[in-house]
Design a protein around this motif. Sequence first.
Motif, PDB file in Angstrom:
ATOM      1  N   LYS A  16     -26.382  98.792-106.505  1.00 52.83           N
ATOM      2  CA  LYS A  16     -26.107  97.377-106.209  1.00 52.83           C
ATOM      3  C   LYS A  16     -24.868  96.893-106.964  1.00 52.83           C
ATOM      4  O   LYS A  16     -24.115  96.067-106.477  1.00 52.83           O
ATOM      5  CB  LYS A  16     -27.320  96.510-106.585  1.00 52.83           C
ATOM      6  N   GLU A  17     -24.687  97.427-108.168  1.00 54.90           N
ATOM      7  CA  GLU A  17     -23.522  97.021-108.974  1.00 54.90           C
ATOM      8  C   GLU A  17     -22.200  97.373-108.268  1.00 54.90           C
ATOM      9  O   GLU A  17     -21.232  96.621-108.327  1.00 54.90           O
ATOM     10  CB  GLU A  17     -23.586  97.732-110.336  1.00 54.90           C
ATOM     11  N   ASN A  74     -17.398  95.442-105.457  1.00 55.69           N
ATOM     12  CA  ASN A  74     -16.514  95.402-104.287  1.00 55.69           C
ATOM     13  C   ASN A  74     -16.374  93.983-103.745  1.00 55.69           C
ATOM     14  O   ASN A  74     -15.298  93.576-103.333  1.00 55.69           O
ATOM     15  CB  ASN A  74     -17.023  96.341-103.191  1.00 55.69           C
ATOM     16  N   LEU A  75     -17.489  93.260-103.766  1.00 52.74           N
ATOM     17  CA  LEU A  75     -17.451  91.875-103.279  1.00 52.74           C
ATOM     18  C   LEU A  75     -16.535  91.020-104.139  1.00 52.74           C
ATOM     19  O   LEU A  75     -15.723  90.250-103.639  1.00 52.74           O
ATOM     20  CB  LEU A  75     -18.858  91.279-103.319  1.00 52.74           C
ATOM     21  N   ARG A 103     -14.067  92.020-105.967  1.00 54.08           N
ATOM     22  CA  ARG A 103     -12.661  92.414-105.741  1.00 54.08           C
ATOM     23  C   ARG A 103     -12.123  91.799-104.470  1.00 54.08           C
ATOM     24  O   ARG A 103     -10.987  91.328-104.422  1.00 54.08           O
ATOM     25  CB  ARG A 103     -12.569  93.940-105.657  1.00 54.08           C
ATOM     26  N   LEU A 104     -12.989  91.790-103.448  1.00 50.95           N
ATOM     27  CA  LEU A 104     -12.584  91.215-102.166  1.00 50.95           C
ATOM     28  C   LEU A 104     -12.333  89.720-102.306  1.00 50.95           C
ATOM     29  O   LEU A 104     -11.320  89.197-101.839  1.00 50.95           O
ATOM     30  CB  LEU A 104     -13.689  91.468-101.130  1.00 50.95           C
ATOM     31  N   GLN A 105     -13.257  89.051-103.018  1.00 50.64           N
ATOM     32  CA  GLN A 105     -13.089  87.601-103.235  1.00 50.64           C
ATOM     33  C   GLN A 105     -11.830  87.336-104.039  1.00 50.64           C
ATOM     34  O   GLN A 105     -11.085  86.407-103.764  1.00 50.64           O
ATOM     35  CB  GLN A 105     -14.305  87.031-103.961  1.00 50.64           C
ATOM     36  N   GLY A 106     -11.592  88.183-105.051  1.00 50.27           N
ATOM     37  CA  GLY A 106     -10.401  88.058-105.890  1.00 50.27           C
ATOM     38  C   GLY A 106      -9.153  88.179-105.036  1.00 50.27           C
ATOM     39  O   GLY A 106      -8.203  87.401-105.169  1.00 50.27           O
ATOM     40  N   LYS A 107      -9.163  89.155-104.114  1.00 48.04           N
ATOM     41  CA  LYS A 107      -8.001  89.379-103.239  1.00 48.04           C
ATOM     42  C   LYS A 107      -7.789  88.166-102.343  1.00 48.04           C
ATOM     43  O   LYS A 107      -6.671  87.729-102.145  1.00 48.04           O
ATOM     44  CB  LYS A 107      -8.260  90.610-102.366  1.00 48.04           C
ATOM     45  N   LEU A 108      -8.900  87.628-101.796  1.00 45.00           N
ATOM     46  CA  LEU A 108      -8.791  86.462-100.906  1.00 45.00           C
ATOM     47  C   LEU A 108      -8.213  85.273-101.649  1.00 45.00           C
ATOM     48  O   LEU A 108      -7.317  84.594-101.151  1.00 45.00           O
ATOM     49  CB  LEU A 108     -10.174  86.104-100.352  1.00 45.00           C
ATOM     50  N   ALA A 109      -8.736  85.062-102.879  1.00 42.03           N
ATOM     51  CA  ALA A 109      -8.247  83.939-103.686  1.00 42.03           C
ATOM     52  C   ALA A 109      -6.759  84.125-103.971  1.00 42.03           C
ATOM     53  O   ALA A 109      -5.973  83.180-103.913  1.00 42.03           O
ATOM     54  CB  ALA A 109      -9.036  83.866-104.991  1.00 42.03           C
ATOM     55  N   TYR A 110      -6.377  85.361-104.244  1.00 43.07           N
ATOM     56  CA  TYR A 110      -4.974  85.669-104.535  1.00 43.07           C
ATOM     57  C   TYR A 110      -4.102  85.387-103.308  1.00 43.07           C
ATOM     58  O   TYR A 110      -3.046  84.783-103.397  1.00 43.07           O
ATOM     59  CB  TYR A 110      -4.864  87.144-104.945  1.00 43.07           C
ATOM     60  N   GLN A 111      -4.616  85.839-102.134  1.00 45.09           N
ATOM     61  CA  GLN A 111      -3.873  85.620-100.888  1.00 45.09           C
ATOM     62  C   GLN A 111      -3.654  84.125-100.659  1.00 45.09           C
ATOM     63  O   GLN A 111      -2.558  83.704-100.313  1.00 45.09           O
ATOM     64  CB  GLN A 111      -4.674  86.163 -99.680  1.00 45.09           C
ATOM     65  N   VAL A 112      -4.732  83.340-100.871  1.00 47.53           N
ATOM     66  CA  VAL A 112      -4.618  81.900-100.641  1.00 47.53           C
ATOM     67  C   VAL A 112      -3.612  81.301-101.627  1.00 47.53           C
ATOM     68  O   VAL A 112      -2.761  80.504-101.264  1.00 47.53           O
ATOM     69  CB  VAL A 112      -6.000  81.217-100.756  1.00 47.53           C
ATOM     70  N   ALA A 113      -3.710  81.762-102.894  1.00 47.13           N
ATOM     71  CA  ALA A 113      -2.819  81.213-103.920  1.00 47.13           C
ATOM     72  C   ALA A 113      -1.363  81.557-103.646  1.00 47.13           C
ATOM     73  O   ALA A 113      -0.468  80.729-103.834  1.00 47.13           O
ATOM     74  CB  ALA A 113      -3.231  81.734-105.287  1.00 47.13           C
ATOM     75  N   THR A 114      -1.102  82.796-103.200  1.00 49.83           N
ATOM     76  CA  THR A 114       0.296  83.202-103.023  1.00 49.83           C
ATOM     77  C   THR A 114       0.828  82.872-101.629  1.00 49.83           C
ATOM     78  O   THR A 114       1.950  82.412-101.474  1.00 49.83           O
ATOM     79  CB  THR A 114       0.463  84.722-103.264  1.00 49.83           C
ATOM     80  N   LYS A 115      -0.023  83.116-100.612  1.00 48.58           N
ATOM     81  CA  LYS A 115       0.466  82.909 -99.241  1.00 48.58           C
ATOM     82  C   LYS A 115       0.134  81.506 -98.732  1.00 48.58           C
ATOM     83  O   LYS A 115       0.579  81.115 -97.664  1.00 48.58           O
ATOM     84  CB  LYS A 115      -0.157  83.960 -98.306  1.00 48.58           C
ATOM     85  N   GLY A 116      -0.693  80.748 -99.493  1.00 48.86           N
ATOM     86  CA  GLY A 116      -1.125  79.422 -99.053  1.00 48.86           C
ATOM     87  C   GLY A 116       0.052  78.513 -98.763  1.00 48.86           C
ATOM     88  O   GLY A 116       0.033  77.706 -97.847  1.00 48.86           O
ATOM     89  N   TYR A 117       1.124  78.698 -99.550  1.00 46.27           N
ATOM     90  CA  TYR A 117       2.334  77.902 -99.402  1.00 46.27           C
ATOM     91  C   TYR A 117       2.896  78.030 -97.975  1.00 46.27           C
ATOM     92  O   TYR A 117       3.206  77.048 -97.305  1.00 46.27           O
ATOM     93  CB  TYR A 117       3.318  78.434-100.439  1.00 46.27           C
TER      94      TYR A 117
END
Length: 282
Positions: A240-241, A246-247, A249-263
């Motif tokens: 389960k760990e 993985n979840l 990391r995926l959330q981290g990537k999404l947050a990063y995408q929004v932060a960088t590409k959100g502009y």
Amino acid sequence: MKASSARITQSEVLPLKSDLGALANRINKRTQTAHNSINKLMVLKFSLALRDAKIYRQGIQMYYHVFKSIEKSLQREMARDTQYAEILKAIYRPAILRTERLHQDLMFFYGDEKKFATPILEKQIEFCEHIEKVTQEKPYLLLAYMHVLYLALFAGGKIFSSKLAQTLGMFPHVEGKTAEEVMLGATTFFKFDVEDDESLRIEYKRDYELATRNSLTEHEKQEIIEESQYVFVTNSECVKEIETHNLKRLQGKLAYQVATKGYYVMWVLAVLCMMYYVRSFI
Ligand code: HEM
């Protein structure tokens, strides 16, 4: 050599399933519920792993560290001059060792030992440290691991192995090798270097029963049974760990995408709004 392909007669099959006093049967009974739940969990996660090599390699990486800790502790205890060393040596055979095989499999996926040399997930680290520490204090607890994790390979492991063989696309491309050759070279975790796996399993179980029958106290047996339960539960937690990791990391990537590409997204939206506004005047 203990493991052979010689036919084994019914009278040599030990322990009988009806032998309620046999340590292996007692472990199986105590861990029945945990086995059912890990069984369901693994079927689910394994089907995901078969579609994503990253998840598969994370899974075998976890088992690499766990088997490495067990086998390191096993070698340490067998080298000592104790009554427990005698029991462990009576059951042990080199054909069961998994560390080297898992190392070979992982090299196919990672290509560089540094990438998987040490566990990084908290539960895995805790599990490995626990194995090494607790078996140093109570070497007989290795008998829990010798039953639960090695015998798992003969039942559930066989199912996984045949599913893997049907999923050639998951394995990395290796220059000069066919997909089938890569698959065979990268799934050695599930294979034993003996002529007949079933003889190995039966002989291993028989030696386990004979070695543990009269040479352990009832208290030691109880502790081994409890440790077996711990192995099942912790194994599930480690599986389960990986998913939680993985979840995240995926959330981290999404947050990063929004932060960088959100502009840029904002810009596109603004232009679309403008176009809509202008059109309403035309
Ligand atoms: C999809 C996952 C799994 C499946 C389908 C599965 C299936 C089975 C089956 C069919 C048996 C034989 C039962 C019998 O002979 O009465 C078995 C036994 C066993 N399994 Fe599993 N298993 C799975 C996962 C695991 C895991 C993850 C572990 C360890 C953590 C484990 C440990 C054992 C043990 C200790 C036995 C008893 C072996 C013996 O006494 O000979 N299994 N399993």
